[in-house]
Enzyme design. Structure first.
Site, PDB file in Angstrom:
ATOM      1  N   THR A 189      -6.388  -1.038 -38.310  1.00  0.00           N
ATOM      2  CA  THR A 189      -6.219   0.249 -39.007  1.00  0.00           C
ATOM      3  C   THR A 189      -4.819   0.376 -39.611  1.00  0.00           C
ATOM      4  O   THR A 189      -4.670   0.718 -40.789  1.00  0.00           O
ATOM      5  CB  THR A 189      -6.455   1.413 -38.011  1.00  0.00           C
ATOM      6  OG1 THR A 189      -7.743   1.247 -37.426  1.00  0.00           O
ATOM      7  CG2 THR A 189      -6.359   2.751 -38.693  1.00  0.00           C
ATOM      8  N   VAL A 190      -3.804   0.108 -38.822  1.00  0.00           N
ATOM      9  CA  VAL A 190      -2.427   0.312 -39.301  1.00  0.00           C
ATOM     10  C   VAL A 190      -1.919  -0.915 -40.058  1.00  0.00           C
ATOM     11  O   VAL A 190      -1.344  -0.795 -41.147  1.00  0.00           O
ATOM     12  CB  VAL A 190      -1.484   0.649 -38.119  1.00  0.00           C
ATOM     13  CG1 VAL A 190      -0.092   0.974 -38.646  1.00  0.00           C
ATOM     14  CG2 VAL A 190      -2.023   1.829 -37.304  1.00  0.00           C
ATOM     15  N   ALA A 227      -0.900 -12.288 -38.524  1.00  0.00           N
ATOM     16  CA  ALA A 227      -1.618 -12.862 -37.375  1.00  0.00           C
ATOM     17  C   ALA A 227      -2.742 -11.922 -36.934  1.00  0.00           C
ATOM     18  O   ALA A 227      -2.531 -10.709 -36.814  1.00  0.00           O
ATOM     19  CB  ALA A 227      -0.660 -13.092 -36.215  1.00  0.00           C
ATOM     20  N   GLY A 244       2.711   9.347 -35.026  1.00  0.00           N
ATOM     21  CA  GLY A 244       2.360   8.806 -36.349  1.00  0.00           C
ATOM     22  C   GLY A 244       3.472   8.909 -37.372  1.00  0.00           C
ATOM     23  O   GLY A 244       4.540   8.325 -37.206  1.00  0.00           O
ATOM     24  N   ILE A 260       5.383  11.328 -38.214  1.00  0.00           N
ATOM     25  CA  ILE A 260       6.470  12.304 -38.004  1.00  0.00           C
ATOM     26  C   ILE A 260       7.738  11.587 -37.533  1.00  0.00           C
ATOM     27  O   ILE A 260       7.698  10.845 -36.557  1.00  0.00           O
ATOM     28  CB  ILE A 260       6.072  13.344 -36.930  1.00  0.00           C
ATOM     29  CG1 ILE A 260       4.752  14.025 -37.287  1.00  0.00           C
ATOM     30  CG2 ILE A 260       7.171  14.363 -36.732  1.00  0.00           C
ATOM     31  CD1 ILE A 260       4.234  14.950 -36.196  1.00  0.00           C
ATOM     32  N   GLY A 319     -10.297   6.148 -37.523  1.00  0.00           N
ATOM     33  CA  GLY A 319      -9.177   5.249 -37.191  1.00  0.00           C
ATOM     34  C   GLY A 319      -8.078   5.918 -36.380  1.00  0.00           C
ATOM     35  O   GLY A 319      -6.964   5.403 -36.311  1.00  0.00           O
ATOM     36  N   ASP A 343      -2.358   7.965 -23.572  1.00  0.00           N
ATOM     37  CA  ASP A 343      -1.617   7.721 -24.813  1.00  0.00           C
ATOM     38  C   ASP A 343      -0.532   8.796 -24.981  1.00  0.00           C
ATOM     39  O   ASP A 343       0.622   8.492 -25.275  1.00  0.00           O
ATOM     40  CB  ASP A 343      -2.593   7.723 -25.997  1.00  0.00           C
ATOM     41  CG  ASP A 343      -1.875   7.548 -27.318  1.00  0.00           C
ATOM     42  OD1 ASP A 343      -1.528   6.405 -27.663  1.00  0.00           O
ATOM     43  OD2 ASP A 343      -1.642   8.565 -28.008  1.00  0.00           O
ATOM     44  N   LYS A 384       3.713   8.523 -24.878  1.00  0.00           N
ATOM     45  CA  LYS A 384       4.598   9.126 -25.888  1.00  0.00           C
ATOM     46  C   LYS A 384       5.561  10.119 -25.241  1.00  0.00           C
ATOM     47  O   LYS A 384       6.727  10.221 -25.623  1.00  0.00           O
ATOM     48  CB  LYS A 384       3.754   9.806 -26.963  1.00  0.00           C
ATOM     49  CG  LYS A 384       2.950   8.807 -27.786  1.00  0.00           C
ATOM     50  CD  LYS A 384       1.852   9.490 -28.571  1.00  0.00           C
ATOM     51  CE  LYS A 384       1.094   8.516 -29.444  1.00  0.00           C
ATOM     52  NZ  LYS A 384      -0.136   9.086 -30.001  1.00  0.00           N
ATOM     53  N   GLY A 411      -3.800   7.568 -37.819  1.00  0.00           N
ATOM     54  CA  GLY A 411      -4.445   7.101 -39.049  1.00  0.00           C
ATOM     55  C   GLY A 411      -3.618   5.993 -39.690  1.00  0.00           C
ATOM     56  O   GLY A 411      -2.394   5.903 -39.473  1.00  0.00           O
TER      57      GLY A 411
HETATM   58  P1  NDP Z   1      -6.638  -2.050 -34.362  1.00  0.00           P
HETATM   59  O1  NDP Z   1      -7.422  -2.263 -33.123  1.00  0.00           O
HETATM   60  O2  NDP Z   1      -7.284  -1.414 -35.533  1.00  0.00           O
HETATM   61  O3  NDP Z   1      -6.041  -3.455 -34.862  1.00  0.00           O
HETATM   62  C1  NDP Z   1      -5.519  -4.418 -33.986  1.00  0.00           C
HETATM   63  C2  NDP Z   1      -5.220  -5.695 -34.760  1.00  0.00           C
HETATM   64  O4  NDP Z   1      -4.595  -6.614 -33.890  1.00  0.00           O
HETATM   65  C3  NDP Z   1      -6.476  -6.398 -35.337  1.00  0.00           C
HETATM   66  O5  NDP Z   1      -6.209  -6.877 -36.613  1.00  0.00           O
HETATM   67  C4  NDP Z   1      -6.695  -7.569 -34.371  1.00  0.00           C
HETATM   68  O6  NDP Z   1      -7.235  -8.724 -34.976  1.00  0.00           O
HETATM   69  C5  NDP Z   1      -5.274  -7.873 -33.964  1.00  0.00           C
HETATM   70  N1  NDP Z   1      -5.210  -8.500 -32.652  1.00  0.00           N
HETATM   71  C6  NDP Z   1      -5.720  -8.061 -31.489  1.00  0.00           C
HETATM   72  N2  NDP Z   1      -5.455  -8.939 -30.498  1.00  0.00           N
HETATM   73  C7  NDP Z   1      -4.756  -9.952 -31.067  1.00  0.00           C
HETATM   74  C8  NDP Z   1      -4.204 -11.162 -30.578  1.00  0.00           C
HETATM   75  N3  NDP Z   1      -4.311 -11.496 -29.301  1.00  0.00           N
HETATM   76  N4  NDP Z   1      -3.530 -11.967 -31.445  1.00  0.00           N
HETATM   77  C9  NDP Z   1      -3.432 -11.642 -32.753  1.00  0.00           C
HETATM   78  N5  NDP Z   1      -3.934 -10.501 -33.281  1.00  0.00           N
HETATM   79  C10 NDP Z   1      -4.595  -9.681 -32.443  1.00  0.00           C
HETATM   80  O7  NDP Z   1      -5.328  -1.250 -33.915  1.00  0.00           O
HETATM   81  P2  NDP Z   1      -4.517  -0.147 -34.735  1.00  0.00           P
HETATM   82  O8  NDP Z   1      -4.130  -0.674 -36.049  1.00  0.00           O
HETATM   83  O9  NDP Z   1      -5.212   1.166 -34.641  1.00  0.00           O
HETATM   84  O10 NDP Z   1      -3.226   0.018 -33.790  1.00  0.00           O
HETATM   85  C11 NDP Z   1      -2.230  -0.988 -33.752  1.00  0.00           C
HETATM   86  C12 NDP Z   1      -1.047  -0.462 -32.928  1.00  0.00           C
HETATM   87  O11 NDP Z   1      -0.515   0.701 -33.549  1.00  0.00           O
HETATM   88  C13 NDP Z   1      -1.390  -0.058 -31.499  1.00  0.00           C
HETATM   89  O12 NDP Z   1      -0.275  -0.322 -30.668  1.00  0.00           O
HETATM   90  C14 NDP Z   1      -1.597   1.444 -31.610  1.00  0.00           C
HETATM   91  O13 NDP Z   1      -1.360   2.115 -30.396  1.00  0.00           O
HETATM   92  C15 NDP Z   1      -0.535   1.783 -32.626  1.00  0.00           C
HETATM   93  N6  NDP Z   1      -0.777   3.012 -33.379  1.00  0.00           N
HETATM   94  C16 NDP Z   1      -1.994   3.248 -33.946  1.00  0.00           C
HETATM   95  C17 NDP Z   1      -2.219   4.405 -34.649  1.00  0.00           C
HETATM   96  C18 NDP Z   1      -3.522   4.723 -35.283  1.00  0.00           C
HETATM   97  O14 NDP Z   1      -3.667   5.839 -35.796  1.00  0.00           O
HETATM   98  N7  NDP Z   1      -4.474   3.822 -35.289  1.00  0.00           N
HETATM   99  C19 NDP Z   1      -1.129   5.398 -34.807  1.00  0.00           C
HETATM  100  C20 NDP Z   1       0.112   5.047 -34.173  1.00  0.00           C
HETATM  101  C21 NDP Z   1       0.280   3.889 -33.486  1.00  0.00           C
HETATM  102  P3  NDP Z   1      -8.731  -8.732 -35.591  1.00  0.00           P
HETATM  103  O15 NDP Z   1      -8.631  -7.867 -36.826  1.00  0.00           O
HETATM  104  O16 NDP Z   1      -8.999 -10.164 -35.910  1.00  0.00           O
HETATM  105  O17 NDP Z   1      -9.610  -8.151 -34.534  1.00  0.00           O
HETATM  106  N1  HSE Z   2      -4.667   7.100 -30.746  1.00  0.00           N
HETATM  107  C1  HSE Z   2      -3.455   7.729 -31.164  1.00  0.00           C
HETATM  108  C2  HSE Z   2      -3.732   9.181 -31.452  1.00  0.00           C
HETATM  109  C3  HSE Z   2      -2.930   7.044 -32.385  1.00  0.00           C
HETATM  110  O1  HSE Z   2      -4.895   9.568 -31.523  1.00  0.00           O
HETATM  111  O2  HSE Z   2      -2.770   9.932 -31.583  1.00  0.00           O
HETATM  112  C4  HSE Z   2      -1.554   7.544 -32.775  1.00  0.00           C
HETATM  113  O3  HSE Z   2      -0.595   7.152 -31.867  1.00  0.00           O
END
Ligand code: NDP
Ligand code: HSE
Length: 429
Positions: free
Chosen positions: A13-14, A43, A132, A134, A185, A199, A203, A300
């Site tokens: 997602t991010v 990666a 996020g 902010i 997401g 979570d 924070k 998001g």
């Molecule tokens: P996702 O689950 O959408 O994406 C995770 C990504 O990491 C995928 O591309 C996955 O690969 C990859 N991945 C997982 N395991 C491995 C591994 N062992 N080696 C290499 N790549 C790997 O997560 P998000 O994007 O939602 O979140 C990412 C981070 O950001 C988290 O720490 C989350 O807490 C944080 N975050 C998320 C927010 C949100 O709104 N979603 C907001 C703020 C922070 P593949 O695509 O091949 O499965």
């Molecule tokens: N899962 C988290 C939330 C993502 O819903 O706030 C942002 O950190």
């Protein structure tokens, strides 16, 4: 112009939005950081999985370690503890700065990571880890470095705010609202981290560490999630002029700091009451500045990518011109108060026998344990899974949680209380 090699770990997602924006706005990032930011690889777990059209699939690799070894800046957006922790430590050892959104990792292993970054003389940035888009990490760490913080109170989880809001406004069930939050997401890979408050607790620990210059870990935060909040609780709150929000609360008082995450009743005119959907907001009380409020999208892909990229620009500027991110400051070393020693107002809903004298019996238990009552309401009788009962809603003045627990234990054991339906914290304006 100096080239800075950027490795992206994670393309979910991010990560997808970070890669898209790095490509679309390359010239502006160069102008702002003084460096040409070259995305040298992404990666992922499965390089053959379908990706967003914005992703250059030639950059995908399953070999994160080689990517890390060749980078100036590593963006960690995998999530979870391992292998994220190992990759970050490897990046520091190789002289790369790290930008991460991984609050779970920071709350569990922050000190190890801060120390490794300082030792390697590189940056560890994590604006995206809290709320996020902010800029509250920056706000606490830099903008408020001239002040003494007394409280940080906020909605820091977009998923649970979205769920509570959809249950309130659109009448969705808990499960329907959670499914939508996942679809959009907002939720963690394992959404129990959102729903059970973990979570938000991670924070809360990060914010409290910054606010009070004290090491705070996830386990220091008293956590309660939103699973037990039913549509009828939300309606009852509305009827009394309140809303229910999952709040993170870090407060300094005499003797130490209190840390909690839990569903909280706030009046409809409280500044946090109008924060809807996936939006987050953090209210900071500071001695000189008084009250500040930070508001914006808390989850998001694109909003979080905005925070990630601001850190990338700062880290890249340091690669070009020298300097480093602020280091961990823990001179405060304040004691962390155990949950029993914390003070708050509470609202209890009790299913009681509808008979003469029950109010006296109930109020007697509160008095015996030194818990002062500020209001009592008697509501007849709702038909739900508990059948026909008489409900007492008791709101307390500020009370020690230890005294409240003793009150609850005696009420639960008594013959005149059929059930303690819920206990919820109350926060005033
Ligand atoms: P996702 O689950 O959408 O994406 C995770 C990504 O990491 C995928 O591309 C996955 O690969 C990859 N991945 C997982 N395991 C491995 C591994 N062992 N080696 C290499 N790549 C790997 O997560 P998000 O994007 O939602 O979140 C990412 C981070 O950001 C988290 O720490 C989350 O807490 C944080 N975050 C998320 C927010 C949100 O709104 N979603 C907001 C703020 C922070 P593949 O695509 O091949 O499965
Ligand atoms: N899962 C988290 C939330 C993502 O819903 O706030 C942002 O950190």
């Amino acid at each position: 112009m100096k080239e800075v090699k950027v490795a992206l770990l994670g393309c979910g997602t991010v990560g997808t939005q970070v890669a898209r924006l790095l490509g679309e706005q390359a010239e502006e990032f160069a102008a702002r950081s003084g460096a040409k930011l070259s995305l040298v690889g992404i990666a992922v777990r499965d390089a053959s999985a379908p990706r967003d059209p914005a992703i250059d699939t030639a950059l995908l690799t399953e070999d994160a370690e080689s990517l890390v070894d060749d980078a100036d800046i590593v963006i960690e957006l995998i999530g979870g503890i391992e292998p994220a922790r190992a990759h970050i430590l490897r990046a520091f050892a190789a002289g790369a700065s790290v930008v991460t959104g991984n609050k779970a990792l920071l709350a569990a292993h922050g000190p190890e990571l801060y120390e490794a970054a300082a030792e390697a003389d590189v940056d560890l940035y994590y604006e995206a880890a809290v709320a996020g888009a902010i800029p509250v990490v920056y706000g606490l760490r830099e903008s408020l470095a001239g002040d003494r913080i007394t409280q940080v109170l906020g909605i820091v989880n977009g998923t649970t705010n979205y769920i509570l809001d959809e249950m309130t406004v659109a009448g969705l069930s808990f499960d329907e609202a959670l499914a939508q939050a996942q679809e959009l997401g907002y939720a963690e890979a394992d959404p129990t981290a959102d729903v059970d408050g973990l979570d938000a607790a991670a924070k809360c620990a990060i914010l409290a560490s910054l606010a009070f210059h004290t090491r705070v870990a996830l386990d220091d935060v008293h956590v309660h999630g939103i699973r037990e909040i039913a549509a009828e609780d939300i309606k009852a709150a509305a009827a009394s002029g309140h809303v229910i929000k999952l709040l993170a609360n870090a407060r300094r008082r005499e003797g130490g700091i209190e840390l909690s995450v839990g569903p909280t009743l706030i009046p409809v005119d409280h500044p946090l009451a109008t924060v809807h959907g996936s939006f987050n907001a953090v209210v900071i009380e500071a001695e000189a500045a008084d009250r500040l409020m930070f508001y914006g999208r808390g989850a998001g892909g694109a909003p979080t990518a905005s925070a990630v990229l601001s850190d990338v620009v700062a880290a890249a500027a340091h690669k070009v011109s020298g300097g480093h991110a602020p280091r961990e400051l823990i001179y405060g070393a304040l004691p962390i108060l155990p949950p029993a020693e914390t003070i708050a107002r509470f609202q209890l809903e009790l299913a009681v026998e509808d008979k003469i004298g029950v109010l006296t019996e109930v109020s007697g238990v509160f008095a015996k344990h030194g818990v002062s009552i500020s209001a009592v309401a008697q509501n007849y009788v709702r038909s739900d899974k508990r059948g026909e009962t008489c409900r007492l809603t008791v709101t307390t003045h500020e009370a020690l949680r230890r005294d409240l627990e003793a009150t609850l234990a005696e009420l639960e054991a008594s013959s005149f209380v059929a059930e303690v339906v819920h206990v919820i914290r109350v926060e005033e304006n």
